[in-house]
Enzyme design. Structure first.
Site, short mmCIF file in Angstrom:
data_model
loop_
_atom_site.label_atom_id
_atom_site.label_comp_id
_atom_site.label_asym_id
_atom_site.label_seq_id
_atom_site.Cartn_x
_atom_site.Cartn_y
_atom_site.Cartn_z
N GLU A 107 0.60 -1.22 0.04
CA GLU A 107 -0.09 -0.09 0.03
C GLU A 107 0.92 1.29 0.07
O GLU A 107 1.58 1.43 0.81
CB GLU A 107 -1.08 0.01 1.20
CG GLU A 107 -2.24 1.21 1.21
CD GLU A 107 -3.08 1.28 2.21
OE1 GLU A 107 -2.93 0.60 3.24
OE2 GLU A 107 -3.96 1.69 1.74
N GLU A 158 -12.73 3.24 3.96
CA GLU A 158 -11.84 3.54 5.12
C GLU A 158 -11.67 5.07 5.25
O GLU A 158 -10.86 5.77 4.58
CB GLU A 158 -10.35 2.97 4.55
CG GLU A 158 -9.41 2.84 5.83
CD GLU A 158 -8.17 2.55 5.39
OE1 GLU A 158 -7.66 1.45 5.71
OE2 GLU A 158 -7.46 3.31 4.71
O1 LIG Z 1 -2.73 3.51 7.48
C1 LIG Z 1 -3.31 3.99 6.57
O2 LIG Z 1 -3.33 5.36 6.46
C2 LIG Z 1 -4.09 3.12 5.88
O3 LIG Z 1 -4.57 3.65 4.63
C3 LIG Z 1 -4.32 1.80 6.08
O4 LIG Z 1 -4.98 1.28 5.11
#
Ligand SMILES: O=C(O)C(=O)CO
EC number: 5.3.1.22
Length: 256
Positions: A138, A236
């Protein structure tokens, strides 16, 4: 139909509720999936039982331990944790594990850290091979939320994934982080949407509910789905209210 997944670290997080309660609330709100971050701090038996009870899916969890893959010394411990994380994902039926690169470490050159990352992910692909679970590296924004993190560029994340060259390894594309870094989705993803294992959304500024800021989230999602992304959309964000109707409205506003 576009499928959504509620990140219950933030959504449905009401005082006194445990994670099993949050999953029930997500199910009552009509969500077909939930996701959360760490699994070592959760009651997995309670979560497994509420999944069974509601039929809701777990879309993804974070691979632990969350240690910097940019440090070559962390590789063995991380791989050991990845095996355990994959077992938990299998138990919960989660098809995605999320990996964070870790911080940009001053004691190593950028090339050395990239090499360490690629080496860990390549070995991670061997662990996941045949499991049906994909690991998403990510990229995160380094302007607001993750100052000092190694990987803020989506294109660089995709380059790393291509260098690993294994179907088990992709990226998590968080539109919020990408937009904060000033990226345009079509420019940074290009022809590589199939390497995205999961998508996250939140608006900016504030990292709140889609629709509260200025990111063209629906257009970016439409573009991703038109260019080969076929996974879920992870909600999220930090909800401005604890209102279930507000979550439903977000889902409606981001549906195709
Ligand atoms: O830690 C973060 O900011 C995230 O996007 C986790 O998915």
């Amino acid at each position: 139909m576009r499928q959504f997944s509620a990140c219950i670290e933030w959504l449905f997080a009401r005082e006194g509720d445990d994670f099993a309660d949050r999953i029930r609330l997500a199910h009552q709100a009509g969500l077909s999936a939930v996701e959360f971050w760490r699994w070592t701090n959760k009651d997995l038996d309670a979560i497994a039982s509420v999944i069974e009870e509601t039929g809701i899916a777990v879309s993804g969890i974070v691979a632990e331990p969350m240690i910097a893959l940019t440090n070559p010394a962390n590789k063995d411990a991380w791989l050991e944790g990845l095996e355990a994380s994959a077992s938990v994902a299998e138990r919960l039926g989660a098809a995605v594990l999320i990996a964070q690169a870790g911080d940009d470490l001053p004691e190593f050159s950028r090339a050395e850290q990239r090499e360490a990352l690629i080496s860990a992910l390549s070995a991670g692909a061997d662990i996941l091979s045949g499991s049906g679970i994909r690991l998403g590296l990510e990229p995160l924004n380094t302007k607001i939320d993750h100052v000092g993190y190694f990987l803020s560029s989506t294109a660089e994340g995709l380059d790393i994934v291509d260098e690993v060259g294994r179907p088990e390894i992709g990226i998590v594309y968080d539109i919020y982080h990408s937009a904060v870094m000033g990226e345009r989705t079509e420019d940074v993803v290009g022809e590589r949407a199939d390497r995205i294992v999961h998508v996250h959304v939140a608006d900016h500024p504030g990292r709140n509910d889609p629709g509260t800021g200025g990111i063209d989230l629906l257009e970016r999602l439409n573009w991703l789905f038109a260019h080969g992304y076929s996974g879920r959309v992870g909600l999220e964000y930090r909800p401005k209210t604890k209102d279930t109707e507000a979550v439903r409205a977000v889902v409606t506003s981001l549906s195709a």
